[in-house]
Write a protein that holds these residues in place. Sequence first.
Motif, PDB file in Angstrom:
ATOM      1  N   SER A  92       0.849  -1.194   0.000  1.00 39.94           N
ATOM      2  CA  SER A  92       0.000   0.000   0.000  1.00 39.94           C
ATOM      3  C   SER A  92       0.880   1.238   0.000  1.00 39.94           C
ATOM      4  O   SER A  92       2.039   1.196   0.419  1.00 39.94           O
ATOM      5  CB  SER A  92      -0.938  -0.003   1.209  1.00 39.94           C
ATOM      6  OG  SER A  92      -0.189   0.053   2.407  1.00 39.94           O
ATOM      7  N   PHE A  93       0.302   2.322  -0.488  1.00 37.83           N
ATOM      8  CA  PHE A  93       1.024   3.595  -0.503  1.00 37.83           C
ATOM      9  C   PHE A  93      -0.002   4.713  -0.675  1.00 37.83           C
ATOM     10  O   PHE A  93      -1.136   4.479  -1.116  1.00 37.83           O
ATOM     11  CB  PHE A  93       2.055   3.633  -1.653  1.00 37.83           C
ATOM     12  CG  PHE A  93       1.458   3.474  -3.020  1.00 37.83           C
ATOM     13  CD1 PHE A  93       1.035   4.561  -3.766  1.00 37.83           C
ATOM     14  CD2 PHE A  93       1.286   2.200  -3.559  1.00 37.83           C
ATOM     15  CE1 PHE A  93       0.470   4.407  -5.016  1.00 37.83           C
ATOM     16  CE2 PHE A  93       0.717   2.032  -4.819  1.00 37.83           C
ATOM     17  CZ  PHE A  93       0.313   3.146  -5.546  1.00 37.83           C
ATOM     18  N   ASP A  94       0.398   5.926  -0.335  1.00 33.37           N
ATOM     19  CA  ASP A  94      -0.458   7.100  -0.512  1.00 33.37           C
ATOM     20  C   ASP A  94       0.002   7.875  -1.734  1.00 33.37           C
ATOM     21  O   ASP A  94       1.205   8.106  -1.910  1.00 33.37           O
ATOM     22  CB  ASP A  94      -0.372   8.025   0.709  1.00 33.37           C
ATOM     23  CG  ASP A  94      -1.027   7.392   1.926  1.00 33.37           C
ATOM     24  OD1 ASP A  94      -1.861   6.481   1.751  1.00 33.37           O
ATOM     25  OD2 ASP A  94      -0.696   7.822   3.049  1.00 33.37           O
ATOM     26  N   TYR A  95      -0.958   8.276  -2.540  1.00 37.07           N
ATOM     27  CA  TYR A  95      -0.616   9.076  -3.711  1.00 37.07           C
ATOM     28  C   TYR A  95      -1.867   9.823  -4.166  1.00 37.07           C
ATOM     29  O   TYR A  95      -2.978   9.466  -3.792  1.00 37.07           O
ATOM     30  CB  TYR A  95      -0.087   8.160  -4.852  1.00 37.07           C
ATOM     31  CG  TYR A  95       0.653   8.923  -5.919  1.00 37.07           C
ATOM     32  CD1 TYR A  95       1.938   9.391  -5.682  1.00 37.07           C
ATOM     33  CD2 TYR A  95       0.054   9.198  -7.147  1.00 37.07           C
ATOM     34  CE1 TYR A  95       2.619  10.126  -6.646  1.00 37.07           C
ATOM     35  CE2 TYR A  95       0.730   9.926  -8.114  1.00 37.07           C
ATOM     36  CZ  TYR A  95       2.005  10.392  -7.860  1.00 37.07           C
ATOM     37  OH  TYR A  95       2.662  11.116  -8.826  1.00 37.07           O
ATOM     38  N   GLY A  96      -1.675  10.838  -5.011  1.00 37.44           N
ATOM     39  CA  GLY A  96      -2.814  11.562  -5.587  1.00 37.44           C
ATOM     40  C   GLY A  96      -3.469  10.736  -6.683  1.00 37.44           C
ATOM     41  O   GLY A  96      -3.272   9.536  -6.772  1.00 37.44           O
ATOM     42  N   ALA A  97      -4.238  11.405  -7.530  1.00 34.66           N
ATOM     43  CA  ALA A  97      -4.927  10.695  -8.610  1.00 34.66           C
ATOM     44  C   ALA A  97      -3.904  10.098  -9.584  1.00 34.66           C
ATOM     45  O   ALA A  97      -2.945  10.766  -9.968  1.00 34.66           O
ATOM     46  CB  ALA A  97      -5.836  11.655  -9.356  1.00 34.66           C
TER      47      ALA A  97
END
Length: 117
Positions: A16-21
Motif C-alpha cells: 500500500s502507498f499514498d498518492y494523488g490521482a
Amino acid sequence: MKTYKGSCHCKAITFSFDYGAIESGLRCNCSICRRKGALMSAFTLAPNEINIESEDGKLSLYQFDTNIAKHYFCNSCGIYPFHKTMRKPGHYRINLGCLDDVDTNAIKVEIFDGKSL
Ligand SMILES: [Zn+2]
C-alpha cells in the motif's frame, strides 16, 4: 491523497502507498518490460513511501545486466507487483494492474523508450 492497495494474484505479496490521482501509466520497450507487458506507474516511490508485506520466501528478485534495476515477483503466482527502477535507484515503480481500484484501460499511456537507455 488516497491510499492505494495492491497485491500479486495469490495475495502472498501485498502493498500500500499514498498518492494523488493516478492519471497515467508508463509502457516501456526495454527487454524485460516488453515481455511482461505491464503498465507501470509513471511516478516513483521512495522505500519509506510504500509498505510491502510478503509471506516468507514468496518475494523473489530477478536481476540482469547492470543489476541496478530490481525486478520483484511472487514465486507462487508469478506476478510482478513492482520493481526498483534503474533511472532512480532504490525507488519503486508499481505495476498498476496490481492495484485494487485502478482501471488500466481508463488511464493515459505514456510510451517510454527504455530500450535506448
Ligand atoms: Zn502471488
